[in-house]
Design a protein around this motif. Structure first.
Motif, PDB file in Angstrom:
ATOM      1  N   THR A  57      45.480 -98.429 -14.805  1.00 51.50           N
ATOM      2  CA  THR A  57      44.685 -98.952 -15.914  1.00 51.50           C
ATOM      3  C   THR A  57      43.769 -97.889 -16.507  1.00 51.50           C
ATOM      4  O   THR A  57      43.197 -98.085 -17.578  1.00 51.50           O
ATOM      5  CB  THR A  57      43.835-100.148 -15.447  1.00 51.50           C
ATOM      6  N   GLY A  58      43.612 -96.765 -15.809  1.00 55.10           N
ATOM      7  CA  GLY A  58      42.753 -95.700 -16.314  1.00 55.10           C
ATOM      8  C   GLY A  58      43.480 -94.688 -17.168  1.00 55.10           C
ATOM      9  O   GLY A  58      42.868 -93.743 -17.667  1.00 55.10           O
TER      10      GLY A  58
ATOM     11  N   SER B  16      31.757-103.728 -23.107  1.00 54.13           N
ATOM     12  CA  SER B  16      31.352-103.303 -21.771  1.00 54.13           C
ATOM     13  C   SER B  16      30.993-101.820 -21.761  1.00 54.13           C
ATOM     14  O   SER B  16      31.788-100.991 -22.192  1.00 54.13           O
ATOM     15  CB  SER B  16      32.477-103.553 -20.761  1.00 54.13           C
ATOM     16  N   PRO B  17      29.822-101.462 -21.243  1.00 58.34           N
ATOM     17  CA  PRO B  17      29.420-100.049 -21.239  1.00 58.34           C
ATOM     18  C   PRO B  17      30.091 -99.223 -20.147  1.00 58.34           C
ATOM     19  O   PRO B  17      30.018 -97.993 -20.171  1.00 58.34           O
ATOM     20  CB  PRO B  17      27.917-100.111 -21.002  1.00 58.34           C
ATOM     21  N   ARG B  18      30.699 -99.885 -19.166  1.00 57.60           N
ATOM     22  CA  ARG B  18      31.366 -99.144 -18.090  1.00 57.60           C
ATOM     23  C   ARG B  18      32.582 -99.939 -17.616  1.00 57.60           C
ATOM     24  O   ARG B  18      32.566-101.175 -17.587  1.00 57.60           O
ATOM     25  CB  ARG B  18      30.415 -98.854 -16.926  1.00 57.60           C
ATOM     26  N   VAL B  19      33.627 -99.194 -17.229  1.00 58.24           N
ATOM     27  CA  VAL B  19      34.879 -99.802 -16.786  1.00 58.24           C
ATOM     28  C   VAL B  19      35.369 -99.051 -15.553  1.00 58.24           C
ATOM     29  O   VAL B  19      35.435 -97.819 -15.552  1.00 58.24           O
ATOM     30  CB  VAL B  19      35.964 -99.736 -17.892  1.00 58.24           C
ATOM     31  N   LEU B  20      35.695 -99.792 -14.502  1.00 54.32           N
ATOM     32  CA  LEU B  20      36.275 -99.207 -13.290  1.00 54.32           C
ATOM     33  C   LEU B  20      37.783 -99.406 -13.342  1.00 54.32           C
ATOM     34  O   LEU B  20      38.259-100.542 -13.474  1.00 54.32           O
ATOM     35  CB  LEU B  20      35.699 -99.873 -12.040  1.00 54.32           C
ATOM     36  N   VAL B  21      38.525 -98.304 -13.244  1.00 55.04           N
ATOM     37  CA  VAL B  21      39.974 -98.359 -13.451  1.00 55.04           C
ATOM     38  C   VAL B  21      40.682 -97.541 -12.369  1.00 55.04           C
ATOM     39  O   VAL B  21      40.060 -96.868 -11.551  1.00 55.04           O
ATOM     40  CB  VAL B  21      40.344 -97.805 -14.842  1.00 55.04           C
TER      41      VAL B  21
ATOM     42  N   PHE C  96      40.553 -94.594  -8.048  1.00 51.02           N
ATOM     43  CA  PHE C  96      39.548 -95.380  -8.772  1.00 51.02           C
ATOM     44  C   PHE C  96      38.514 -94.464  -9.431  1.00 51.02           C
ATOM     45  O   PHE C  96      37.912 -93.608  -8.781  1.00 51.02           O
ATOM     46  CB  PHE C  96      38.870 -96.362  -7.820  1.00 51.02           C
ATOM     47  N   THR C  97      38.330 -94.652 -10.722  1.00 52.07           N
ATOM     48  CA  THR C  97      37.365 -93.846 -11.471  1.00 52.07           C
ATOM     49  C   THR C  97      36.492 -94.761 -12.323  1.00 52.07           C
ATOM     50  O   THR C  97      36.932 -95.823 -12.773  1.00 52.07           O
ATOM     51  CB  THR C  97      38.062 -92.826 -12.394  1.00 52.07           C
ATOM     52  N   LEU C  98      35.262 -94.321 -12.536  1.00 50.57           N
ATOM     53  CA  LEU C  98      34.332 -95.066 -13.388  1.00 50.57           C
ATOM     54  C   LEU C  98      34.195 -94.339 -14.712  1.00 50.57           C
ATOM     55  O   LEU C  98      33.924 -93.130 -14.744  1.00 50.57           O
ATOM     56  CB  LEU C  98      32.964 -95.186 -12.719  1.00 50.57           C
ATOM     57  N   GLN C  99      34.399 -95.060 -15.797  1.00 50.17           N
ATOM     58  CA  GLN C  99      34.277 -94.480 -17.124  1.00 50.17           C
ATOM     59  C   GLN C  99      33.138 -95.185 -17.863  1.00 50.17           C
ATOM     60  O   GLN C  99      33.069 -96.407 -17.898  1.00 50.17           O
ATOM     61  CB  GLN C  99      35.593 -94.635 -17.886  1.00 50.17           C
ATOM     62  N   GLY C 100      32.234 -94.377 -18.446  1.00 50.48           N
ATOM     63  CA  GLY C 100      31.145 -94.946 -19.225  1.00 50.48           C
ATOM     64  C   GLY C 100      29.773 -94.672 -18.636  1.00 50.48           C
ATOM     65  O   GLY C 100      29.520 -93.615 -18.062  1.00 50.48           O
TER      66      GLY C 100
END
Length: 681
Positions: free
Chosen positions: A591-592, A614-619, A673-677
């Protein structure tokens, strides 16, 4: 090279035909096209031969645009051959013709070639003047385009001008390090990325359909109805394949393509006539000082990468410092990225651990060796470029017996400017009052044990709003095997337990959960998700890099009666969600990722949820087994909800816990798993 060889074959077939029918203008155009193809193949002598045949015909026919195009291409070819005097002559002949014709994109292209010519002559000041003129025209042209898709496509086509601009500035910096050319190059890098996303984020807050002609709203509703009806027709033909009806299938597909094109055109007409859209003041990308003041804090270091054909760069930026480092050409970096990312995505029981360690070490040294000792802050914010979007920086070896995540919190951004927009918009909204909305353990197959009877796939009373064909096309495009239907997706058995465990961490907070048949598209679209701080999808995700608009999240494909239903939450529908969440978690494979568009970055699900609010998305960057994903999510939520860590802190802590547990220690299980935002709470 296959694409160029095919083009060469077509043009070689066309050339004698143009001569036979006596169409001199088309003959010149074909000769120029042959020259361009040969130049693209690196066969510059052959390219010059065809271009020199085209030029007198262009002049004979008084075909000014063709003459200017041929002159421009001749200039570029001769520059590549090292015949600089000839190159200058042809480029300087092309420029006034293009200016006379007011052909702005051609003028920008020729100015770019002149800039490159002067750069090779080491006339960097003159090169800078030419490239600045080219960029001004490019920015002006882009500002006149309304369609986001066309803006993105156009920007991708001129991205090489921004790369050249950066190269020229960095060469000037090498000659005179005290003039601030490196800071200018950083600003150009920021100008060259995620521009459409920045504008979409601004547009998302404006409700541009307010005040438009009611007829446009009616047309939009009508087109949506027609698209849904056509999708239903296509689904029925797909479920009941009949070789005698393939012609009808093609007709329906062509109708869908036409309707979708009309829908996009309508959205652009809405933009063109919307008073609110007209009043929008799109923000300009931030410069270095603005990034330091508006985005960074004292605990954060920004690593902003720009990959180029001949050389690449990374800007290492803190709240009060900035340094730039030269990196290898993009092809060298991409080779290391491919080796490392392929190894990471393989089953840990079936691969060579030493091979992965070597690939990661080589990539890490290539990216970090020049400045590793200067990374003294606790957090790294990474703005990737090109192939670097596809790697988990957390898993890169960094020091003896450790990885990057052992030393830093890691956050990813499409661009620094995009975070500034997100922060500004978040100031204007109230916190969501409820805790969590979660979708898990959807029903994907007609042999699922939750279906008491074996359903028939010939049901005709399905609802008209269907996206199943988009799902099938996306699965086919990403190379998954299918057996004539989308029902090969496996049940995520651990996802419901995962979801229920997450809910226990929230104790008395208000949550809503959708499991089994209820984890469906209707509930995702009709439920008001805006009051929830966290939105969690424990479901399959599909990434279509060929057609990003077909990417999406797969929810239940069957109802309790065993009827096939629309369960595909497509990217364009994600854009239409209205969220005020603090975090969206996509507990699904790949999903990332997204389609990498030059100058825009990844076009994928993350962008859709950021647009939705959403200001942040975990993908996730690759497919992990169901049990491993659930294990990671349980740890992540426990750390975030019970120990009150921020999402980025919880991400790091969960990855370290997994790393230190024998069963889950391989980066295959935790590094995806990465955090974007946003990283602030």
């Amino acid at each position: 090279m296959d694409r160029l060889e095919k083009a060469l074959d077509y043009y070689n077939q066309a050339l004698p035909i143009t001569r036979e029918v006596g169409d001199r203008r088309m003959e010149a155009t074909t000769l120029t096209s042959l020259g361009v193809v040969y130049a693209g193949m690196g066969k510059l002598e052959e390219a010059s031969k065809y271009l020199n045949q085209a030029l007198p015909i262009d002049r004979e026919m008084s075909y000014l645009l063709g003459e200017a195009s041929t002159l421009n291409n001749l200039g570029a070819v001769y520059a590549g051959m090292g015949k600089l005097e000839e190159a200058s002559k042809y480029l300087n002949q092309a420029l006034p013709i293009l200016q006379e014709l007011d052909y702005r994109s051609g003028e920008a292209n020729t100015l770019g070639n002149l800039a490159q010519f002067e750069q090779r002559q080491d006339n960097l000041t003159q090169a800078l003047k030419y490239i600045e003129q080219a960029i001004d025209i490019t920015e002006e042209t882009r500002s006149e385009i309304i369609s986001p898709d066309i803006k993105t496509s156009y920007f991708s086509s001129v991205y090489n001008l921004y790369q050249l601009y950066i190269d020229i500035l960095m060469e000037l910096h090498e000659k005179d390090p005290n003039k601030g050319y490196d800071a200018q190059a950083f600003a150009v890098s920021e100008r060259s990325r995620a521009r459409t996303l920045i504008e979409l984020l601004t547009e998302a807050n404006a409700d541009i359909e307010q005040g438009i002609d009611p007829k446009l709203k009616e047309e939009e509703q009508s087109l949506r109805f027609q698209i849904n009806a056509a999708e239903k027709q296509k689904l029925e033909l797909f479920i009941k394949p009949d070789p005698d009806k393939m012609d009808r299938f093609t007709v329906v597909q062509e109708k869908l393509d036409t309707l979708n094109a009309q829908y996009q055109d309508l959205k652009n007409r809405i933009r063109a006539t919307s008073p609110r859209y007209a009043a929008l003041q799109f923000p300009q990308p931030l410069n270095l000082a603005e990034v330091q003041n508006q985005v960074l804090d004292t605990d954060t270091t920004l690593l902003q990468f720009a990959l180029g054909e001949e050389r690449s760069y990374v800007w290492v930026v803190t709240k009060d410092t900035m340094k730039t480092y030269l990196l290898p050409q993009s092809a060298d970096i991409e080779a290391k990225v491919t080796a490392f990312s392929q190894w990471l995505g393989e089953n840990p029981d079936e691969r060579d651990s030493q091979q992965g360690q070597t690939a990661g070490q080589e990539l890490s040294e290539m990216l970090f060796s020049q400045f590793a000792t200067e990374l003294t802050k606790k957090r790294l914010v990474i703005v990737s470029d090109g192939a670097l979007h596809n790697i988990p920086f957390a898993a890169l070896p960094f020091s003896k017996n450790s990885t990057l995540i052992n030393n830093y919190e890691i956050v990813h951004l499409p661009s620094s400017s995009s975070l500034a927009i997100i922060r500004e918009q978040n100031k204007q909204r109230q916190p969501a009052p409820k805790a969590l909305a979660i979708f898990a353990d959807a029903v994907y197959r007609n042999d699922d044990q939750r279906l008491k009877d074996s359903p028939s796939e010939t049901t005709t009373n399905n609802p008209p709003n269907l996206n199943i064909l988009a799902l099938n096309q996306a699965i086919e495009n990403v190379g998954n095997t299918r057996s004539g239907s989308p029902l090969s997706l496996k049940r995520l058995k651990h996802s419901q337990t995962e979801a229920q465990t997450i809910q226990t961490y929230l104790k008395d907070a208000e949550t809503v959960s959708f499991f089994d048949f209820d984890a469906n598209l209707e509930n995702a679209q009709e439920t008001d998700l805006s009051p929830y701080q966290i939105i969690h999808f424990a479901s399959h995700g599909i990434l279509d890099t060929e057609r990003p608009e077909l990417s999406g999240i797969v929810l239940s494909l069957y109802n309790e009666q065993g009827e096939l239903i629309n369960g595909y939450l497509r990217l364009n529908e994600i854009f239409n969600l209205n969220l005020t969440s603090e975090l969206v978690v996509l507990s699904a494979c790949e999903t990332g990722l997204g389609k990498d568009m030059k100058g825009e970055g990844l076009i994928g699900l993350t962008r859709g949820f950021m647009y939705a609010g959403s200001p942040r998305v975990l993908v996730s960057l690759w497919q992990i087994n169901d049990e491993g994903t659930s294990e990671f999510m349980r740890r992540f939520y426990r750390l975030m909800l019970e120990e009150n860590l921020t999402p980025v802190q919880a991400l790091k802590a969960a990855q370290l816990e997994m790393q230190q547990t024998e069963k889950w220690s391989d980066p295959y299980y935790w590094a995806a798993f990465t955090l974007q935002g946003e990283w602030n709470q």
